[in-house]
Design a protein around this motif. Structure first.
Motif, mmCIF file in Angstrom:
data_model
loop_
_atom_site.group_PDB
_atom_site.id
_atom_site.type_symbol
_atom_site.label_atom_id
_atom_site.label_comp_id
_atom_site.label_asym_id
_atom_site.label_seq_id
_atom_site.Cartn_x
_atom_site.Cartn_y
_atom_site.Cartn_z
ATOM 1 N N ILE A 233 -60.829 14.008 -52.524
ATOM 2 C CA ILE A 233 -60.262 14.644 -51.335
ATOM 3 C C ILE A 233 -58.751 14.692 -51.488
ATOM 4 N N SER A 234 -58.152 15.846 -51.211
ATOM 5 C CA SER A 234 -56.696 15.966 -51.270
ATOM 6 C C SER A 234 -56.092 15.451 -49.969
ATOM 7 N N ILE A 235 -55.038 14.650 -50.083
ATOM 8 C CA ILE A 235 -54.400 14.000 -48.939
ATOM 9 C C ILE A 235 -52.940 14.437 -48.882
ATOM 10 N N SER A 236 -52.489 14.844 -47.719
ATOM 11 C CA SER A 236 -51.088 15.228 -47.569
ATOM 12 C C SER A 236 -50.193 14.031 -47.866
ATOM 13 N N ALA A 237 -49.328 14.181 -48.850
ATOM 14 C CA ALA A 237 -48.469 13.060 -49.254
ATOM 15 C C ALA A 237 -47.556 12.606 -48.130
ATOM 16 N N GLY A 238 -47.203 13.521 -47.232
ATOM 17 C CA GLY A 238 -46.295 13.180 -46.146
ATOM 18 C C GLY A 238 -46.831 12.164 -45.166
ATOM 19 N N CYS A 239 -48.151 11.987 -45.117
ATOM 20 C CA CYS A 239 -48.719 11.030 -44.161
ATOM 21 C C CYS A 239 -48.658 9.599 -44.671
ATOM 22 N N LEU A 240 -48.310 9.404 -45.947
ATOM 23 C CA LEU A 240 -48.325 8.068 -46.530
ATOM 24 C C LEU A 240 -47.082 7.266 -46.167
ATOM 25 N N ASP A 241 -47.277 5.969 -45.957
ATOM 26 C CA ASP A 241 -46.142 5.068 -45.779
ATOM 27 C C ASP A 241 -45.391 4.942 -47.111
ATOM 28 N N LEU A 242 -44.093 4.691 -47.004
ATOM 29 C CA LEU A 242 -43.287 4.455 -48.192
ATOM 30 C C LEU A 242 -43.234 2.962 -48.501
ATOM 31 N N PRO A 243 -43.186 2.577 -49.782
ATOM 32 C CA PRO A 243 -43.176 3.464 -50.959
ATOM 33 C C PRO A 243 -44.575 3.949 -51.310
ATOM 34 N N THR A 244 -44.630 5.162 -51.877
ATOM 35 C CA THR A 244 -45.921 5.695 -52.317
ATOM 36 C C THR A 244 -46.208 5.356 -53.775
ATOM 37 N N GLY A 245 -45.153 5.184 -54.587
ATOM 38 C CA GLY A 245 -45.343 4.958 -56.021
ATOM 39 C C GLY A 245 -45.809 6.195 -56.757
ATOM 40 N N LEU A 246 -45.747 7.360 -56.089
ATOM 41 C CA LEU A 246 -46.182 8.619 -56.690
ATOM 42 C C LEU A 246 -44.974 9.456 -57.112
ATOM 43 N N VAL A 247 -45.218 10.423 -57.974
ATOM 44 C CA VAL A 247 -44.191 11.381 -58.373
ATOM 45 C C VAL A 247 -44.792 12.781 -58.306
ATOM 46 N N SER A 248 -43.954 13.787 -58.337
ATOM 47 C CA SER A 248 -44.435 15.171 -58.346
ATOM 48 C C SER A 248 -44.898 15.546 -59.746
ATOM 49 N N ALA A 249 -46.082 16.167 -59.814
ATOM 50 C CA ALA A 249 -46.669 16.491 -61.108
ATOM 51 C C ALA A 249 -46.668 17.976 -61.427
ATOM 52 N N LYS A 250 -46.781 18.835 -60.404
ATOM 53 C CA LYS A 250 -46.917 20.264 -60.683
ATOM 54 C C LYS A 250 -46.691 21.069 -59.405
ATOM 55 N N HIS A 251 -46.194 22.292 -59.599
ATOM 56 C CA HIS A 251 -46.161 23.304 -58.542
ATOM 57 C C HIS A 251 -47.208 24.364 -58.893
ATOM 58 N N ILE A 252 -48.031 24.746 -57.924
ATOM 59 C CA ILE A 252 -49.058 25.762 -58.179
ATOM 60 C C ILE A 252 -48.894 26.934 -57.203
ATOM 61 N N PHE A 253 -49.505 28.052 -57.577
ATOM 62 C CA PHE A 253 -49.428 29.292 -56.805
ATOM 63 C C PHE A 253 -47.976 29.695 -56.533
ATOM 64 N N VAL A 254 -47.130 29.518 -57.547
ATOM 65 C CA VAL A 254 -45.716 29.845 -57.348
ATOM 66 C C VAL A 254 -45.486 31.354 -57.242
ATOM 67 N N GLU A 255 -46.464 32.167 -57.683
ATOM 68 C CA GLU A 255 -46.333 33.616 -57.497
ATOM 69 C C GLU A 255 -46.356 34.000 -56.023
ATOM 70 N N ASP A 256 -46.906 33.124 -55.182
ATOM 71 C CA ASP A 256 -46.962 33.391 -53.746
ATOM 72 C C ASP A 256 -45.787 32.785 -52.990
ATOM 73 N N LYS A 257 -44.897 32.094 -53.689
ATOM 74 C CA LYS A 257 -43.772 31.422 -53.034
ATOM 75 C C LYS A 257 -42.939 32.416 -52.222
ATOM 76 N N PRO A 258 -42.568 32.050 -50.990
ATOM 77 C CA PRO A 258 -41.725 32.947 -50.194
ATOM 78 C C PRO A 258 -40.278 32.945 -50.666
ATOM 79 N N ASP A 259 -39.450 33.705 -49.969
ATOM 80 C CA ASP A 259 -38.086 33.945 -50.428
ATOM 81 C C ASP A 259 -37.056 32.970 -49.888
ATOM 82 N N TYR A 260 -37.420 32.075 -48.987
ATOM 83 C CA TYR A 260 -36.388 31.291 -48.304
ATOM 84 C C TYR A 260 -36.038 29.980 -49.002
ATOM 85 N N TYR A 261 -36.744 29.595 -50.066
ATOM 86 C CA TYR A 261 -36.397 28.386 -50.797
ATOM 87 C C TYR A 261 -36.574 28.605 -52.292
ATOM 88 N N ALA A 262 -35.975 27.722 -53.074
ATOM 89 C CA ALA A 262 -36.064 27.779 -54.532
ATOM 90 C C ALA A 262 -36.745 26.524 -55.043
#
Length: 281
Positions: A233-262
């Motif tokens: 099950i995928s869990i929203s990382a934002g709901c976790l207490d800190l520290p999470t001990g996790l790191v970012s691994a990948k960005h997906i569906f970047v072709e759909d990314k909107p224009d307001y951020y990089a």
């Protein structure tokens, strides 16, 4: 005029005017509520024309401030206080013609991602003459933790997760943008490793033929994405207490990314899904 809507389409809005700022908020309240980061284009209540306003549920998250979400699908839509009402940027129809003007409350950011898009950063609010800051108060560091805890913003739902968790995958697809109000950041676990209390408050929305999304029906916090026939099950990382001990691994569906951020954090990107090269745990 800016237009937008929630994921299910029950709530739609028009905004007459041009926002003077679009900020990405890293505070703990936004991370828990959105399940991601809070990205808001500033606005005034008087400038909105709403359709389906009766579907909006308002949660009082602090004195004088309320957060509005669609009660049907859970999409994060608005933050309002006084005469102001800001809209979650991910719900805007594309192209928005907007760009991120500041990162705020970075002193409270999560430990599973970096900020590297050259936009000014502020330790807390960017108003009242605040000066930009530099440095990362919580740089991502992978740690093998035996268990982790998480909860929704109102505390109705609590999670105790034992065992390994997948590093965070950031999804830029249109569904995640409209549901979270910004790109979604997900870790993952196995159901048998999750102890959940307050499950009666959990609401599931069928977002496609093959997936459903779970949110707290009381405060609206986005918690889960579950694909059909998956062992985890995928869990929203934002709901976790800190520290999470996790790191970012990948960005997906970047072709759909909107224009307001990089995207500028150096994490691998994929134009679509990660089915051909999944992140495992």
């Amino acid at each position: 005029m800016l237009t937008g809507h929630c994921l299910c389409g029950a709530v739609r809005y028009e905004y007459q005017g041009t926002p003077s700022s679009l900020t990405i908020c890293h505070c703990g309240m936004c991370r828990r509520w959105h399940g991601a980061l809070g990205a808001y284009a500033n606005g005034a209540r008087a400038n909105y024309r709403l359709t389906g306003a009766e579907r909006i549920r308002w949660y009082s998250s602090s004195p004088g401030a309320e957060r509005g979400f669609c009660g049907l699908c859970g999409s994060k839509l608005f933050w309002r206080s006084g005469e102001g009402m800001d809209v979650a940027a991910g719900t805007l129809d594309q192209p928005t013609g907007q760009s991120t003007t500041a990162h705020i409350w970075v002193a409270h950011k999560g430990d599973y991602y970096a900020i590297d898009d050259h936009v000014p950063q502020f330790a807390e609010s960017s108003s009242n003459g605040a000066r930009p800051v530099s440095g990362d108060p919580r740089p991502p560091v992978a740690r093998d933790l035996p268990h982790r805890h998480g909860q929704c913003l109102c505390g109705a739902i609590h999670l105790h997760i034992k065992g390994p968790m997948r590093d965070v995958v950031w999804c830029h697809c249109g569904q995640c943008l409209h549901w979270h109000g910004h790109c979604g950041g997900y870790t993952a676990s196995h159901w048998q490793d999750i102890e959940m209390t307050g499950g009666a408050a959990l609401v599931w929305y069928r977002s496609s033929d093959t997936a459903r999304r779970g949110f707290c029906g009381q405060c609206g916090s986005n918690l889960f994405w579950e694909g059909a026939h998956r062992k985890h099950i995928s869990i929203s990382a934002g709901c976790l207490d800190l520290p999470t001990g996790l790191v970012s691994a990948k960005h997906i569906f970047v072709e759909d990314k909107p224009d307001y951020y990089a995207i500028g954090d150096g994490v691998p990107v994929a134009p679509g899904s990660m089915a051909a090269n999944p992140v495992t745990f």
